[in-house]
Design an enzyme around this catalytic site. Structure first.
Site, mmCIF file in Angstrom:
data_model
loop_
_atom_site.group_PDB
_atom_site.id
_atom_site.type_symbol
_atom_site.label_atom_id
_atom_site.label_comp_id
_atom_site.label_asym_id
_atom_site.label_seq_id
_atom_site.Cartn_x
_atom_site.Cartn_y
_atom_site.Cartn_z
ATOM 1 N N LEU A 109 -59.275 0.915 -11.104
ATOM 2 C CA LEU A 109 -60.729 1.110 -11.022
ATOM 3 C C LEU A 109 -61.480 -0.204 -11.138
ATOM 4 C CD1 LEU A 109 -61.162 4.254 -13.300
ATOM 5 C CD2 LEU A 109 -60.881 4.166 -10.822
ATOM 6 N N GLY A 110 -60.868 -1.190 -11.802
ATOM 7 C CA GLY A 110 -61.556 -2.456 -11.970
ATOM 8 C C GLY A 110 -60.737 -3.415 -12.793
ATOM 9 N N HIS A 115 -66.740 -0.889 -19.589
ATOM 10 C CA HIS A 115 -65.430 -1.275 -20.122
ATOM 11 C C HIS A 115 -65.040 -2.683 -19.658
ATOM 12 C CE1 HIS A 115 -61.013 -0.184 -20.915
ATOM 13 N NE2 HIS A 115 -60.880 -1.199 -20.060
ATOM 14 N N GLU A 116 -65.148 -2.942 -18.358
ATOM 15 C CA GLU A 116 -64.684 -4.240 -17.835
ATOM 16 C C GLU A 116 -65.557 -5.396 -18.317
ATOM 17 O OE1 GLU A 116 -61.858 -4.605 -16.584
ATOM 18 O OE2 GLU A 116 -61.386 -2.504 -16.158
ATOM 19 N N ASP A 118 -56.181 -4.955 -31.893
ATOM 20 C CA ASP A 118 -57.196 -5.448 -30.950
ATOM 21 C C ASP A 118 -58.033 -6.557 -31.566
ATOM 22 O OD1 ASP A 118 -58.710 -4.038 -32.745
ATOM 23 O OD2 ASP A 118 -59.698 -2.747 -31.271
ATOM 24 N N GLN A 140 -54.396 2.583 -33.204
ATOM 25 C CA GLN A 140 -53.855 3.750 -32.512
ATOM 26 C C GLN A 140 -52.598 3.349 -31.769
ATOM 27 O OE1 GLN A 140 -57.503 4.862 -30.275
ATOM 28 N NE2 GLN A 140 -56.328 4.566 -28.394
ATOM 29 N N ASP A 150 -64.916 8.829 -18.027
ATOM 30 C CA ASP A 150 -66.277 8.347 -18.279
ATOM 31 C C ASP A 150 -67.038 9.255 -19.249
ATOM 32 O OD1 ASP A 150 -65.799 6.267 -16.550
ATOM 33 O OD2 ASP A 150 -67.610 6.580 -15.347
HETATM 34 ZN ZN LIG Z 1 -59.414 -2.448 -19.655
#
Ligand SMILES: [Zn+2]
Length: 409
Positions: free
Chosen positions: A172-173, A212-213, A232, A240, A274
């Site tokens: 998607l990106g 997100h991107e 993260d 998680q 989304d």
């Molecule tokens: Zn990502």
């Protein structure tokens, strides 16, 4: 590392019926290492003030091979609106964040606008429509260069470059993390996942792929740290085990959940649909805003002026040059005067072509400021109270709609 079994399970899952989010950023960062270590952005020797509103001018490069890939300016504007809602915690679906996680949700005070001044100091809409002979692109940066069928980046010290094109496969990106070469710096989104109206494929039709991107572009990792029970680097995101697809039911507890609340799968940095992702945390906010600090890779944006049309020398290039032939009406609608001081006349030679149609006027950031139903082929819209700048007028809806740019003096 994932076991063979989990990889096989993953592959089986990916062949399942439901569409699942595929983000190419991690793959890109692993396979394009030579792009790293480019020139550093010039700082401006000023730190961000506490809770300062940071404004990021955006240029959207739309690369189309077929007419339906040449998405409308209204679709682009809907994406900017979605970004501002998500980054400012104005997204209405934040109300449905589980109570135990509500306190994590942050207003990042990072804002986005379509550029009003181009690199040559001319007025601009911040939207480039460009035909390409390529039927698709891979996540290999070819869309970022005119020489390879794409469009060259604008100065990354002043603009966030977003390329919208058909990406081959299910990706998607993808985004470049901070610190890459200047000419590839930015975000790429596949055409049918950009914006909230227009040519879109559910369930990636609420603008969250760009949300997100862009967070990757601001240095944020996936919430599972891209490893089993990975880190993260953000203090307030619960550990998680791995990513979530689709939309789990709360609570979704995994083997490394710190407590019974389970995964923060409604975070923008998971891989959920989304409609499922709703928040950035305070820790993610701090990390993103840190990119704008002194010596940070995005520090130069604190000096930004590209969203202030008063800096433009010379108006935008002629409007409506991007209209697809099929969209040009038999009886063209005329708008005058344009630029306009107060009364904008909307006229059409056909006596009935406009009757009953809705006229919507948006700011360049997608805010609706005027709405009226047209009663005849000669109508007026009063703009005297509006601030000067670029507006987008939409007449009619769906396939019938026409988009015009209006400049208010
Ligand atoms: Zn990502």
């Amino acid at each position: 590392m994932k076991s063979i079994v989990s990889i096989l399970l993953l592959l089986l899952c990916q062949w399942g019926a439901q569409a699942q989010r595929v983000c190419g950023t991690d793959e890109y960062a692993r396979h394009m290492p030579l792009q790293r270590g480019g020139e550093s952005t010039e700082g401006i020797l000023r730190d961000t003030a506490t809770n300062e509103n940071i404004i990021i001018p955006v240029v959207v490069h739309i690369l189309y091979n077929t007419a339906d890939q040449n998405i409308s300016d209204a679709q682009v504007i809907s994406q900017i609106t979605a970004l501002n809602n998500d980054y400012r915690l104005k997204n209405l679906d934040a109300a449905s964040i589980p109570d135990v996680f509500k306190g994590l949700a942050a207003d990042t005070r990072i804002n986005f606008c379509l550029a009003k001044v181009d690199p040559n100091m001319r007025g601009t809409t911040g939207i480039i429509h460009k035909n390409t002979s390529r039927t698709y692109f891979l996540a290999d940066d070819k869309m970022k260069f005119s020489a390879s069928g794409g469009d060259d980046a604008w100065d990354r010290k002043k603009y966030l470059n977003i390329w919208v094109c058909r990406i081959f496969g299910r990706t998607l990106g993808y985004a470049t993390p901070p610190g890459v070469a200047a000419n590839v710096d930015g975000v790429v989104i596949t055409t049918t996942s950009f914006g909230t109206i227009g040519n879109l494929n559910a369930p990636f039709n609420k603008g969250r792929t760009a949300t997100h991107e862009i967070a990757h572009w601001l240095g944020i990792k996936h919430i599972w740290g891209d490893e089993d029970c990975g880190d993260d680097g953000i203090g307030d995101t619960p550990k998680q085990e791995t990513y979530n697809y689709n939309c789990p039911v709360f609570p979704s507890v995994s083997s490394c959940s710190p407590n019974s609340n389970g995964d923060l799968f409604m975070n923008f940095m998971d891989l959920t649909d989304d409609a499922c992702m709703k928040l950035f945390t305070h820790g993610q906010k701090k990390k993103m805003r840190g990119q704008f600090a002194i010596n940070g890779p995005r520090n130069s944006f604190l000096n930004g002026f590209a969203c202030d049309s008063s800096y433009a020398q010379g108006g935008p290039l002629p409007i409506d040059t991007v209209a697809k032939p099929a969209e040009i009406p038999a009886d063209p609608i005329s708008l005058f005067p344009n630029p306009v001081d107060n009364v904008l006349n909307i006229q059409c030679k056909s006596a009935t072509a406009l009757t009953g149609k809705t006229a919507l006027l948006f700011t360049a950031t997608g805010q609706l400021v005027r709405q009226q139903t047209l009663q005849s082929s000669s109508e007026k819209m009063l703009l005297g109270q509006l601030p000067a700048g670029l507006y987008v007028l939409q007449i009619g809806e769906r396939a019938e709609k026409k988009i015009f740019k209006v400049i208010k003096n």
